[in-house]
Motif scaffolding. Sequence first.
Motif, PDB file in Angstrom:
ATOM      1  N   LYS A  51       0.831  -1.215   0.000  1.00 45.29           N
ATOM      2  CA  LYS A  51       0.000   0.000   0.000  1.00 45.29           C
ATOM      3  C   LYS A  51       0.862   1.260   0.000  1.00 45.29           C
ATOM      4  O   LYS A  51       0.483   2.284  -0.582  1.00 45.29           O
ATOM      5  CB  LYS A  51      -0.946   0.002   1.209  1.00 45.29           C
ATOM      6  CG  LYS A  51      -1.931  -1.162   1.231  1.00 45.29           C
ATOM      7  CD  LYS A  51      -2.724  -1.254  -0.059  1.00 45.29           C
ATOM      8  CE  LYS A  51      -3.688  -2.431  -0.043  1.00 45.29           C
ATOM      9  NZ  LYS A  51      -3.008  -3.738  -0.184  1.00 45.29           N
ATOM     10  N   ILE A  52       2.022   1.197   0.655  1.00 47.83           N
ATOM     11  CA  ILE A  52       2.948   2.336   0.617  1.00 47.83           C
ATOM     12  C   ILE A  52       3.432   2.563  -0.812  1.00 47.83           C
ATOM     13  O   ILE A  52       3.553   3.704  -1.273  1.00 47.83           O
ATOM     14  CB  ILE A  52       4.140   2.095   1.567  1.00 47.83           C
ATOM     15  CG1 ILE A  52       3.659   2.060   3.021  1.00 47.83           C
ATOM     16  CG2 ILE A  52       5.203   3.184   1.394  1.00 47.83           C
ATOM     17  CD1 ILE A  52       4.720   1.599   3.999  1.00 47.83           C
ATOM     18  N   LEU A  53       3.685   1.482  -1.541  1.00 50.95           N
ATOM     19  CA  LEU A  53       4.131   1.596  -2.927  1.00 50.95           C
ATOM     20  C   LEU A  53       3.016   2.090  -3.840  1.00 50.95           C
ATOM     21  O   LEU A  53       3.263   2.833  -4.795  1.00 50.95           O
ATOM     22  CB  LEU A  53       4.636   0.240  -3.426  1.00 50.95           C
ATOM     23  CG  LEU A  53       5.934  -0.287  -2.812  1.00 50.95           C
ATOM     24  CD1 LEU A  53       6.249  -1.668  -3.363  1.00 50.95           C
ATOM     25  CD2 LEU A  53       7.095   0.667  -3.068  1.00 50.95           C
ATOM     26  N   ASN A  85      12.826   3.041  -1.699  1.00 53.51           N
ATOM     27  CA  ASN A  85      13.532   3.372  -0.460  1.00 53.51           C
ATOM     28  C   ASN A  85      12.600   4.006   0.571  1.00 53.51           C
ATOM     29  O   ASN A  85      12.764   3.792   1.777  1.00 53.51           O
ATOM     30  CB  ASN A  85      14.705   4.306  -0.748  1.00 53.51           C
ATOM     31  CG  ASN A  85      15.861   3.588  -1.426  1.00 53.51           C
ATOM     32  OD1 ASN A  85      15.996   2.373  -1.323  1.00 53.51           O
ATOM     33  ND2 ASN A  85      16.694   4.337  -2.128  1.00 53.51           N
ATOM     34  N   ARG A  86      11.637   4.795   0.096  1.00 53.34           N
ATOM     35  CA  ARG A  86      10.652   5.376   1.016  1.00 53.34           C
ATOM     36  C   ARG A  86       9.877   4.268   1.718  1.00 53.34           C
ATOM     37  O   ARG A  86       9.664   4.312   2.938  1.00 53.34           O
ATOM     38  CB  ARG A  86       9.691   6.282   0.248  1.00 53.34           C
ATOM     39  CG  ARG A  86       8.523   6.803   1.081  1.00 53.34           C
ATOM     40  CD  ARG A  86       7.616   7.710   0.262  1.00 53.34           C
ATOM     41  NE  ARG A  86       6.431   8.087   1.009  1.00 53.34           N
ATOM     42  CZ  ARG A  86       5.293   7.393   1.004  1.00 53.34           C
ATOM     43  NH1 ARG A  86       5.191   6.283   0.273  1.00 53.34           N
ATOM     44  NH2 ARG A  86       4.257   7.798   1.709  1.00 53.34           N
ATOM     45  N   ILE A  90      10.009   3.391   5.909  1.00 58.67           N
ATOM     46  CA  ILE A  90       8.812   3.350   6.757  1.00 58.67           C
ATOM     47  C   ILE A  90       8.680   1.995   7.436  1.00 58.67           C
ATOM     48  O   ILE A  90       8.424   1.907   8.645  1.00 58.67           O
ATOM     49  CB  ILE A  90       7.553   3.663   5.924  1.00 58.67           C
ATOM     50  CG1 ILE A  90       7.596   5.106   5.416  1.00 58.67           C
ATOM     51  CG2 ILE A  90       6.287   3.434   6.751  1.00 58.67           C
ATOM     52  CD1 ILE A  90       6.504   5.442   4.418  1.00 58.67           C
ATOM     53  N   ILE A  91       8.874   0.923   6.660  1.00 57.99           N
ATOM     54  CA  ILE A  91       8.747  -0.427   7.213  1.00 57.99           C
ATOM     55  C   ILE A  91       9.822  -0.680   8.257  1.00 57.99           C
ATOM     56  O   ILE A  91       9.558  -1.258   9.322  1.00 57.99           O
ATOM     57  CB  ILE A  91       8.829  -1.479   6.087  1.00 57.99           C
ATOM     58  CG1 ILE A  91       7.662  -1.312   5.112  1.00 57.99           C
ATOM     59  CG2 ILE A  91       8.852  -2.889   6.671  1.00 57.99           C
ATOM     60  CD1 ILE A  91       6.299  -1.390   5.745  1.00 57.99           C
ATOM     61  N   ARG A  92      11.043  -0.248   7.977  1.00 56.85           N
ATOM     62  CA  ARG A  92      12.150  -0.460   8.917  1.00 56.85           C
ATOM     63  C   ARG A  92      11.875   0.228  10.255  1.00 56.85           C
ATOM     64  O   ARG A  92      12.147  -0.335  11.325  1.00 56.85           O
ATOM     65  CB  ARG A  92      13.447   0.052   8.301  1.00 56.85           C
ATOM     66  CG  ARG A  92      14.687  -0.255   9.120  1.00 56.85           C
ATOM     67  CD  ARG A  92      15.960  -0.072   8.311  1.00 56.85           C
ATOM     68  NE  ARG A  92      16.037   1.250   7.703  1.00 56.85           N
ATOM     69  CZ  ARG A  92      15.984   1.478   6.388  1.00 56.85           C
ATOM     70  NH1 ARG A  92      15.844   0.470   5.546  1.00 56.85           N
ATOM     71  NH2 ARG A  92      16.077   2.709   5.915  1.00 56.85           N
ATOM     72  N   LYS A  93      11.319   1.430  10.213  1.00 62.22           N
ATOM     73  CA  LYS A  93      10.997   2.149  11.451  1.00 62.22           C
ATOM     74  C   LYS A  93       9.917   1.414  12.245  1.00 62.22           C
ATOM     75  O   LYS A  93      10.007   1.293  13.473  1.00 62.22           O
ATOM     76  CB  LYS A  93      10.541   3.572  11.125  1.00 62.22           C
ATOM     77  CG  LYS A  93      11.662   4.492  10.678  1.00 62.22           C
ATOM     78  CD  LYS A  93      11.135   5.893  10.373  1.00 62.22           C
ATOM     79  CE  LYS A  93      12.256   6.823   9.936  1.00 62.22           C
ATOM     80  NZ  LYS A  93      11.735   8.182   9.591  1.00 62.22           N
TER      81      LYS A  93
END
Length: 209
Positions: A51-53, A85-86, A90-93
């Motif tokens: 969904k972020i993509l 990368n965005r 977000i996922i890494r955080k």
Amino acid sequence: MKEYDLIAIGTGSVMNILNGYIARNADARVAVIDKDKPGGICLTKGCIPSKILFYPVELLSDIWKAKEFGIDLNIKNINFQKIMNRMRTIIRKDIGKIEGGLKSHPNIDYYRAEARFIAPYTLVVNGEEIKAEKIFICSGSRPLIPKIKGLEKTGYFTSDTLLQLKNLPESLAVIGGGYIAVEYGNFFAKLGSKVKVIEMLPRILANEE
């Protein structure tokens, strides 16, 4: 041997159950086990990164439609690496927040490892035996790889591994016509890839209305 009130294998949707359980049992001892990054498939490989993509693609669609309202806009460049990368940032955080919460929670022992049953209600994790009367197995799922001749030699991506792409592919064949296939097919097509969706059923999205 360590004994717990509850053991959970997985860190996805089962966390909602654990939060409620601990809220009702303030002294409960809980073990949480996951060999992968915490957060479950939805956060690390599934619906949330997808969904972020898709959001930048929705913006593209709005820009293309703007002309209908008398607004002429030109897109100079689409930076695929920045889009990817965005999503990863977000996922890494989010993964970091979940991991920090698991490690610091006073009721939880967090194991980043594989679990194996050696007896009823008894597991081995990192060489240590642990036991509980309640064990939730919520280990998620994995993509099904179809048995297609030559596929292994050709090389392929799954819905998991394509999240690691660094460059936009010129062309893409999507095997399957379910919602995940169609979503990603649309994503890459809108960004400029030539996409073909291959489905053996009479139509795509066969399980949708």
